[in-house]
Design a protein around this motif. Sequence first.
Motif, PDB file in Angstrom:
ATOM      1  N   ALA A  57      -0.593  24.050  -1.644  1.00 19.41           N
ATOM      2  CA  ALA A  57      -1.290  23.475  -2.969  1.00 19.41           C
ATOM      3  C   ALA A  57      -0.478  23.114  -3.830  1.00 19.41           C
ATOM      4  N   ARG A  58       0.895  23.343  -3.888  1.00 19.17           N
ATOM      5  CA  ARG A  58       2.040  22.619  -4.666  1.00 19.17           C
ATOM      6  C   ARG A  58       2.241  21.438  -4.437  1.00 19.17           C
ATOM      7  N   ASP A  59       2.130  20.967  -3.018  1.00 17.84           N
ATOM      8  CA  ASP A  59       2.296  19.521  -2.488  1.00 17.84           C
ATOM      9  C   ASP A  59       1.202  18.842  -3.182  1.00 17.84           C
ATOM     10  N   LEU A  60      -0.067  19.337  -2.909  1.00 21.17           N
ATOM     11  CA  LEU A  60      -1.300  18.594  -3.758  1.00 21.17           C
ATOM     12  C   LEU A  60      -1.231  18.190  -5.151  1.00 21.17           C
ATOM     13  N   VAL A  61      -0.600  19.132  -6.038  1.00 26.72           N
ATOM     14  CA  VAL A  61      -0.272  18.957  -7.393  1.00 26.72           C
ATOM     15  C   VAL A  61       0.863  18.090  -7.508  1.00 26.72           C
ATOM     16  N   GLU A  62       1.728  17.830  -7.025  1.00 24.56           N
ATOM     17  CA  GLU A  62       2.638  16.722  -6.830  1.00 24.56           C
ATOM     18  C   GLU A  62       1.925  15.436  -6.507  1.00 24.56           C
ATOM     19  N   ILE A  63       1.069  15.301  -5.662  1.00 25.17           N
ATOM     20  CA  ILE A  63       0.282  14.179  -5.043  1.00 25.17           C
ATOM     21  C   ILE A  63      -0.371  13.552  -6.081  1.00 25.17           C
ATOM     22  N   ALA A 106       0.785  -1.093  -0.171  1.00 28.54           N
ATOM     23  CA  ALA A 106      -0.103   0.175  -0.063  1.00 28.54           C
ATOM     24  C   ALA A 106       1.125   1.286   0.008  1.00 28.54           C
ATOM     25  N   VAL A 107       0.322   2.257  -0.390  1.00 28.88           N
ATOM     26  CA  VAL A 107       1.108   3.573  -0.453  1.00 28.88           C
ATOM     27  C   VAL A 107       1.068   3.837   1.158  1.00 28.88           C
ATOM     28  N   THR A 108       2.232   4.473   1.469  1.00 25.88           N
ATOM     29  CA  THR A 108       2.579   4.880   2.944  1.00 25.88           C
ATOM     30  C   THR A 108       2.846   6.442   3.023  1.00 25.88           C
ATOM     31  N   ALA A 109       3.507   7.179   1.895  1.00 26.44           N
ATOM     32  CA  ALA A 109       3.835   8.397   1.862  1.00 26.44           C
ATOM     33  C   ALA A 109       4.277   8.804   0.737  1.00 26.44           C
ATOM     34  N   ALA A 110       4.262  10.128   0.417  1.00 27.65           N
ATOM     35  CA  ALA A 110       4.649  11.136  -0.573  1.00 27.65           C
ATOM     36  C   ALA A 110       5.816  11.908  -0.081  1.00 27.65           C
ATOM     37  N   VAL A 111       7.118  11.842  -0.853  1.00 28.81           N
ATOM     38  CA  VAL A 111       8.143  12.408  -0.652  1.00 28.81           C
ATOM     39  C   VAL A 111       8.291  13.480  -1.565  1.00 28.81           C
ATOM     40  N   MET A 112       8.206  14.882  -1.032  1.00 25.63           N
ATOM     41  CA  MET A 112       8.065  16.031  -1.920  1.00 25.63           C
ATOM     42  C   MET A 112       9.498  16.255  -2.380  1.00 25.63           C
ATOM     43  N   ALA A 113       9.511  17.404  -3.351  1.00 30.29           N
ATOM     44  CA  ALA A 113      10.877  17.624  -3.921  1.00 30.29           C
ATOM     45  C   ALA A 113      11.800  18.429  -3.053  1.00 30.29           C
ATOM     46  N   ASP A 114      11.443  19.027  -1.748  1.00 31.18           N
ATOM     47  CA  ASP A 114      12.485  19.391  -0.980  1.00 31.18           C
ATOM     48  C   ASP A 114      12.766  18.223   0.003  1.00 31.18           C
ATOM     49  N   GLY A 115      12.344  16.992  -0.245  1.00 33.92           N
ATOM     50  CA  GLY A 115      12.609  15.764   0.755  1.00 33.92           C
ATOM     51  C   GLY A 115      11.364  15.661   1.944  1.00 33.92           C
ATOM     52  N   ALA A 116      10.376  16.876   2.075  1.00 31.57           N
ATOM     53  CA  ALA A 116       9.475  16.441   3.030  1.00 31.57           C
ATOM     54  C   ALA A 116       8.599  15.082   2.756  1.00 31.57           C
ATOM     55  N   ARG A 117       8.422  14.405   3.868  1.00 33.95           N
ATOM     56  CA  ARG A 117       7.739  13.400   4.038  1.00 33.95           C
ATOM     57  C   ARG A 117       6.357  13.458   4.406  1.00 33.95           C
ATOM     58  N   LEU A 118       5.272  13.207   3.611  1.00 38.73           N
ATOM     59  CA  LEU A 118       4.063  13.346   3.943  1.00 38.73           C
ATOM     60  C   LEU A 118       3.152  12.206   3.984  1.00 38.73           C
ATOM     61  N   PRO A 119       3.047  11.542   5.448  1.00 40.28           N
ATOM     62  CA  PRO A 119       2.504  10.360   5.223  1.00 40.28           C
ATOM     63  C   PRO A 119       0.856  10.147   4.717  1.00 40.28           C
ATOM     64  N   ILE A 120       0.782   8.946   3.969  1.00 41.49           N
ATOM     65  CA  ILE A 120      -0.572   8.783   3.483  1.00 41.49           C
ATOM     66  C   ILE A 120      -1.035   7.579   3.869  1.00 41.49           C
TER      67      ILE A 120
END
Length: 331
Positions: free
Chosen positions: A117-123, A38-52
Amino acid sequence: MLRSCAVFLSILAASACVPRSMTVGDAVFAPRLEHGSAVTAAVMADGARLPILSFEPGNPRAVIIGLHGFNDYANAFADPGPGPWFAGRDIAFFAYDQRGFGRAPGRGHWAGDRQMARDLVEIVSLLRQRHPGAPVYLLGESMGGAVAMRAMALPEAPVVDGLILAAPAVWGWKTMNPFYATVLRIAAHTVPSVRLTGQGLDIWPSDNIEMLRALARDPQVIKETRIDAVYGLVGLMDGAYEASGNLGVPVLFLYGARDELVPSGPTAAALEAMRGSNAPVTALCYPEGWHMLLRDLQRQTVWDDIAAWIDGEDLPSGRRDLRPCGTLALD
């Protein structure tokens, strides 16, 4: 919470400060999903890890991305929320902790509406790659609805098939009581780190008392809110309000007649702007609905309507009449 700003009149003489936003790093990585079964996280362009939090059937016919409200986190869409219910109907459901909330970086600090908003675009882009060909919908609750609306105003707006806005937070500077707005602006620039608890306010977000008690016990739910985070939230709501007439995709707009958090006045104005655009808008009022429509006692009715709207079917509730919601007008 914003209605309690008047209590800060006694501390406006404090030394000058500025609202603080969390530090966001440079874009040095290609965004990616972390996943196994299962998907557990999204790692953004700056390295921030957003749990999913993911509820993913084998071959989904659609994808919903859930955006939680202020001080909440992705668990808002777990039971008694809608995630498992939609997955049981072959609709994949993903919800992530936004920066500053839950288990995401910068807990308690505001990330800025553009960054959120940018995080949402990437996800959205990452989940489209995971499920190519499946229509993608954004389901935003309160602040989450504002983030979805704000994202649609970006030059690089997310590619989605529709927005589902559950009591979207659109009570920005332009629609707020001038007294509240003035006090909040001054407090955010004098005592930005002072924390609000909301205690003593007779405001109820839902009729689901068991769920509210669970939120009170949940350590991931923020209970004490920095003033500068509230200040940032109002800026986000302002941006969402401004974006109302240019969302560019079909909208399902949901509101409860008993909502005590987002006033019907600015909600009605945002809805009117949406109806003035070229994209179709379906607006529903739930006479027994509160602010947390997706977790209220009548949540099943709301979920059924969302699923029917996604499938292009007649809405089971039949509640197209917005007159119980005060100044909201009938379709």
